[in-house]
Design a protein around this motif. Structure first.
Motif, PDB file in Angstrom:
ATOM      1  N   ASN A 178     -21.290-122.138 -50.211  1.00 52.82           N
ATOM      2  CA  ASN A 178     -20.290-121.212 -51.193  1.00 52.82           C
ATOM      3  C   ASN A 178     -20.370-121.659 -52.507  1.00 52.82           C
ATOM      4  O   ASN A 178     -20.628-122.706 -52.702  1.00 52.82           O
ATOM      5  N   PRO A 215     -10.023-118.643 -51.415  1.00 53.32           N
ATOM      6  CA  PRO A 215     -11.011-117.812 -51.173  1.00 53.32           C
ATOM      7  C   PRO A 215     -11.583-116.779 -52.241  1.00 53.32           C
ATOM      8  O   PRO A 215     -12.349-116.703 -52.399  1.00 53.32           O
ATOM      9  N   THR A 218     -14.445-117.578 -54.694  1.00 50.58           N
ATOM     10  CA  THR A 218     -15.909-117.818 -54.108  1.00 50.58           C
ATOM     11  C   THR A 218     -16.597-116.522 -54.663  1.00 50.58           C
ATOM     12  O   THR A 218     -16.052-115.576 -54.441  1.00 50.58           O
ATOM     13  N   PRO A 221     -20.571-115.839 -51.029  1.00 53.76           N
ATOM     14  CA  PRO A 221     -20.253-116.602 -49.829  1.00 53.76           C
ATOM     15  C   PRO A 221     -21.477-116.939 -49.293  1.00 53.76           C
ATOM     16  O   PRO A 221     -22.705-116.794 -49.438  1.00 53.76           O
TER      17      PRO A 221
END
Length: 278
Positions: A178, A215, A218, A221
């Motif tokens: 990531n 998240p 990010t 990914p």
């Protein structure tokens, strides 16, 4: 997108990462001008004497200049190209275009972005405004279509641009691959979505929890990343906010003509002065 790598095998050396770029590949390079470019990998491509690369970038500078100077790049699709205000235009890039050593498809930043978006969206072209009155459309053979909704207006459409590889320099990567970028991401996101494969150079490895708990940080990914290398100061002589600023004396030294000056520059790079490449 299948990376072809087991998750535990994604971290490689910068030498191994550059070896994943074959001769003749089209390569999109992240960052902008002297800011957060994947310069450690660019220098390794020079050391490995790669040939006939196509470079795709909205605002390249040091990276494409170095690749032209060393004979690695033979084609380019680029917008504005410069070493920024302190240094003016990119001299070795300019010489390569003028001599015919580099075949250039000149773009505006917006048109190159439109082509990358078309590839990312899986469509053959993308409309782009702001081109009327420019010679770029005629030079590149871009087509204009009428508005199908009957306004009587027309718009230029840019064909899809799908790089073989996108190379991104990131602040952080976790063990899975990531990718996190601090500050502006420039055009890195759309490059990563348009390209067939993604390679990453990162300043450091972060804990997986950074990505699972936030998240939204990010940028790319893990399942899109084929492999990554960890190279502290890998964007040298450029900047990587907030870790370090541009090394202006190093850029000035790079601009000195001659093979000895070029070799001295390569030898002074952070990835070259450690005993073992990481």
């Amino acid at each position: 997108m299948s990376s072809g790598f087991n998750q535990k095998q994604k971290e490689v050396s910068i030498k191994e990462l550059a070896a994943l770029v074959p001769d003749g590949a089209s390569v999109a390079l992240g960052g902008s001008f002297l800011h957060r470019g994947p310069f450690a990998l660019v220098r390794e491509l020079v050391r490995q004497k790669r040939k006939n690369l196509e470079i795709i970038k909205q605002s390249p500078g040091y990276d494409i200049d170095l690749l032209c100077r060393s004979g690695v790049a033979s084609r380019a699709r680029a917008g504005i190209v410069a070493m920024e205000g302190n240094f003016g235009l990119a001299p070795f890039y300019r010489k390569a275009v003028q001599s015919g050593a580099l075949a250039l498809e000149e773009h505006a930043c917006a048109t190159l972005t439109a082509g990358l978006r078309a590839a990312a969206f899986g469509i053959p072209f993308q409309p782009c405004g702001g081109i009327h009155g420019s010679d770029l459309a005629g030079l590149n053979g871009w087509k204009k279509i009428d508005d199908p909704y009957g306004t009587g207006e027309s718009v230029y459409v840019i064909p899809a641009i799908e790089p073989d590889i996108a190379v991104i320099h990131a602040n952080e990567v976790d063990s899975r691959g990531n990718v996190r970028v601090l500050g502006t991401s420039h055009w890195d996101r759309i490059m990563s979505r348009a390209a067939k494969r993604v390679l990453v150079v990162a300043e450091r490895v972060a804990e997986n929890e950074v990505f699972t708990e936030q998240p939204e940080v990010t940028l790319i990914p893990y399942f899109m990343v084929q492999a990554y290398a960890v190279v502290p100061q890998g964007a040298w002589p450029g900047s990587c906010w907030p870790h370090y600023e541009i090394d202006y004396p190093a850029v000035e030294s790079y601009l000195i003509d001659g093979n000895d000056a070029l070799q001295a520059h390569l030898d002074a790079a952070p990835e070259a002065i450690i005993k073992e490449l990481i």
